[in-house]
Write a protein that holds these residues in place. Sequence first.
Motif, PDB file in Angstrom:
ATOM      1  N   TYR A 123     -29.126  30.573   2.479  1.00 44.44           N
ATOM      2  CA  TYR A 123     -29.780  31.664   1.746  1.00 44.44           C
ATOM      3  C   TYR A 123     -29.995  32.829   2.722  1.00 44.44           C
ATOM      4  N   THR A 124     -29.793  34.050   2.242  1.00 44.42           N
ATOM      5  CA  THR A 124     -29.970  35.232   3.088  1.00 44.42           C
ATOM      6  C   THR A 124     -31.389  35.768   2.964  1.00 44.42           C
ATOM      7  N   TYR A 125     -32.062  35.914   4.107  1.00 37.73           N
ATOM      8  CA  TYR A 125     -33.441  36.412   4.165  1.00 37.73           C
ATOM      9  C   TYR A 125     -33.446  37.787   4.812  1.00 37.73           C
ATOM     10  N   ARG A 126     -34.274  38.658   4.280  1.00 39.82           N
ATOM     11  CA  ARG A 126     -34.373  40.012   4.823  1.00 39.82           C
ATOM     12  C   ARG A 126     -35.843  40.392   4.933  1.00 39.82           C
ATOM     13  N   THR A 127     -36.227  40.907   6.088  1.00 35.69           N
ATOM     14  CA  THR A 127     -37.608  41.295   6.355  1.00 35.69           C
ATOM     15  C   THR A 127     -37.778  42.804   6.216  1.00 35.69           C
ATOM     16  N   GLU A 128     -38.855  43.214   5.540  1.00 32.50           N
ATOM     17  CA  GLU A 128     -39.199  44.634   5.495  1.00 32.50           C
ATOM     18  C   GLU A 128     -40.462  44.840   6.317  1.00 32.50           C
ATOM     19  N   LEU A 129     -40.360  45.651   7.350  1.00 37.21           N
ATOM     20  CA  LEU A 129     -41.469  45.919   8.250  1.00 37.21           C
ATOM     21  C   LEU A 129     -42.272  47.117   7.762  1.00 37.21           C
ATOM     22  N   GLN A 130     -43.193  47.602   8.570  1.00 35.92           N
ATOM     23  CA  GLN A 130     -43.996  48.765   8.194  1.00 35.92           C
ATOM     24  C   GLN A 130     -43.101  49.987   8.003  1.00 35.92           C
ATOM     25  N   ASP A 131     -43.575  50.892   7.170  1.00 38.61           N
ATOM     26  CA  ASP A 131     -42.832  52.113   6.835  1.00 38.61           C
ATOM     27  C   ASP A 131     -41.478  51.822   6.205  1.00 38.61           C
ATOM     28  N   LYS A 132     -41.370  50.643   5.565  1.00 38.70           N
ATOM     29  CA  LYS A 132     -40.149  50.215   4.857  1.00 38.70           C
ATOM     30  C   LYS A 132     -38.929  50.113   5.772  1.00 38.70           C
ATOM     31  N   ILE A 133     -39.170  49.912   7.038  1.00 36.78           N
ATOM     32  CA  ILE A 133     -38.073  49.700   7.983  1.00 36.78           C
ATOM     33  C   ILE A 133     -37.564  48.266   7.837  1.00 36.78           C
ATOM     34  N   ILE A 134     -36.259  48.089   7.767  1.00 36.09           N
ATOM     35  CA  ILE A 134     -35.678  46.759   7.634  1.00 36.09           C
ATOM     36  C   ILE A 134     -35.737  46.038   8.974  1.00 36.09           C
ATOM     37  N   GLY A 135     -36.272  44.844   8.941  1.00 32.63           N
ATOM     38  CA  GLY A 135     -36.404  44.063  10.162  1.00 32.63           C
ATOM     39  C   GLY A 135     -35.324  42.998  10.263  1.00 32.63           C
ATOM     40  N   MET A 136     -35.718  41.840  10.741  1.00 34.90           N
ATOM     41  CA  MET A 136     -34.776  40.754  10.992  1.00 34.90           C
ATOM     42  C   MET A 136     -34.144  40.261   9.684  1.00 34.90           C
ATOM     43  N   THR A 137     -32.850  40.057   9.713  1.00 37.38           N
ATOM     44  CA  THR A 137     -32.108  39.470   8.601  1.00 37.38           C
ATOM     45  C   THR A 137     -31.379  38.235   9.120  1.00 37.38           C
ATOM     46  N   ARG A 186     -60.038  37.900  12.604  1.00 37.64           N
ATOM     47  CA  ARG A 186     -60.695  38.497  13.764  1.00 37.64           C
ATOM     48  C   ARG A 186     -60.133  38.014  15.096  1.00 37.64           C
ATOM     49  N   TYR A 187     -59.191  37.094  15.073  1.00 40.18           N
ATOM     50  CA  TYR A 187     -58.606  36.594  16.324  1.00 40.18           C
ATOM     51  C   TYR A 187     -57.104  36.843  16.404  1.00 40.18           C
ATOM     52  N   ALA A 188     -56.415  36.809  15.267  1.00 47.55           N
ATOM     53  CA  ALA A 188     -54.973  37.035  15.282  1.00 47.55           C
ATOM     54  C   ALA A 188     -54.669  38.472  15.692  1.00 47.55           C
ATOM     55  N   SER A 189     -53.754  38.633  16.633  1.00 45.36           N
ATOM     56  CA  SER A 189     -53.357  39.958  17.114  1.00 45.36           C
ATOM     57  C   SER A 189     -51.892  39.864  17.533  1.00 45.36           C
ATOM     58  N   TYR A 190     -51.039  40.606  16.860  1.00 48.69           N
ATOM     59  CA  TYR A 190     -49.598  40.403  16.975  1.00 48.69           C
ATOM     60  C   TYR A 190     -48.950  41.312  18.014  1.00 48.69           C
ATOM     61  N   GLN A 191     -47.686  41.048  18.250  1.00 49.33           N
ATOM     62  CA  GLN A 191     -46.929  41.864  19.190  1.00 49.33           C
ATOM     63  C   GLN A 191     -46.742  43.274  18.631  1.00 49.33           C
ATOM     64  N   SER A 192     -46.695  44.244  19.504  1.00 50.69           N
ATOM     65  CA  SER A 192     -46.607  45.633  19.049  1.00 50.69           C
ATOM     66  C   SER A 192     -45.244  45.893  18.393  1.00 50.69           C
ATOM     67  N   PHE A 193     -45.275  46.764  17.380  1.00 51.72           N
ATOM     68  CA  PHE A 193     -44.045  47.120  16.682  1.00 51.72           C
ATOM     69  C   PHE A 193     -43.251  48.112  17.513  1.00 51.72           C
ATOM     70  N   ILE A 194     -41.990  47.763  17.792  1.00 50.81           N
ATOM     71  CA  ILE A 194     -41.078  48.639  18.526  1.00 50.81           C
ATOM     72  C   ILE A 194     -39.853  48.856  17.642  1.00 50.81           C
ATOM     73  N   LYS A 195     -39.649  50.074  17.233  1.00 55.93           N
ATOM     74  CA  LYS A 195     -38.589  50.366  16.255  1.00 55.93           C
ATOM     75  C   LYS A 195     -37.223  49.908  16.735  1.00 55.93           C
ATOM     76  N   ASP A 196     -36.945  50.052  18.032  1.00 56.42           N
ATOM     77  CA  ASP A 196     -35.644  49.668  18.565  1.00 56.42           C
ATOM     78  C   ASP A 196     -35.429  48.158  18.542  1.00 56.42           C
ATOM     79  N   LYS A 197     -36.517  47.397  18.317  1.00 55.59           N
ATOM     80  CA  LYS A 197     -36.402  45.933  18.271  1.00 55.59           C
ATOM     81  C   LYS A 197     -36.637  45.399  16.861  1.00 55.59           C
TER      82      LYS A 197
END
Length: 374
Positions: free
Chosen positions: A68-82, A118-129
């Motif tokens: 099955y093909t999965y596609r991620t949509e990140l913030q600002d509707k940027i396509i992420g990992m597929t 209050r504890y979860a804190s994720y990796q910073s969003f980098i558009k090039d990645k």
Amino acid sequence: MRFFLKIILFFSVLVHLSFTVNLNNKKELPECTGITLKSKNGAFIQARTMEWGAYDMQPELLVYPRNYTYRTELQDKIIGMTWVGKYGFVGINALQDPRVADGLNEKGLAVSVLYLPRYASYQSFIKDKADSSITPGEMALLLLSSCKTTQDVRDLLRKVRVVPKPEKEIGGITAPLHYMVSDKDGNSIIIEYTNEQLHIYDNSVGVLTNSPDYPWHLTNLKNYISIGVEEISPVKIGTLEITPTGAGSGMLGLPGDYTPPSRFVRATAMRNSVTALENGERAISEAFRILNNFDIPIGTMGTKHDPSILGDTQYTTAADTKSLKYYYRTMNNHRIRVLDLKTIDFERKRLVRRNLDVSKAQDYKTITIDNKKG
């Protein structure tokens, strides 16, 4: 004395205000509890309760095929990992969303998603990645479709970035999540993103609840080191001998409230005092029996403040990673239902959806007495 009464009143007001704010925001009422169990014949069980306070989750059972093909949509509707998934799996979602909060794949990997506010804190969003980035809510999809062991999970997550994305369904915040993952060989890990870094811990006590983070809960267990299954011996004070009032005195001091630290301690005590279980079916039965202690009755978690808020347990699942069977029950129907993954055709091309309950009512079985027999 008046000073201490004022202090108690002050903290009571703070707790009330905090609880009211959480109710109004409808963000922090999930109270999930997860455990693992192992049987003598090698079956390994991962089980959890799902509590959610903001709304009826309307959960569905989803069956994802292989390839099955999965596609991620990140913030600002940027396509992420597929990616294209290697494995088929079953899981449970919310609000008709294709993402799952719990599941088991055809190779025996189980994933449970729990809240970490209050504890979860994720990796910073980098558009090039972006092409190697996913959101927290897609973690279960990625792991269930791509991995068959916890080592696969460790290897994969070194290559993936988990980045923030606001979710309107939970008030416009990024879902604060952590994850319990187990495989058919009995390996179990906890995955947390804190301080914008990935942390993977061995699930050393076989339990996960909510905030604080996993290392904090392990440290907190030191406060309950005397709790066990052995009965307390009588104690003599002066000429008076004091004896326990009944069986179970070894568990004196076990916290009984619904907060995550108390549930963690209680679940650890129960899970780690279970006698040897013969097989997977026996372990499944015991997992549900342990988690019965963590069901939250309607009305105890905020419904008096806001009738639209449910504090109770919406469903409970248990995955047998060896036999590849996925069990669940719901808040509406406590009959345990089971799906055997070995009977599923994962070569099908489409995603399959099914309501957890055919009807939102308890399924009772009527018994009769033959009056002609003595």
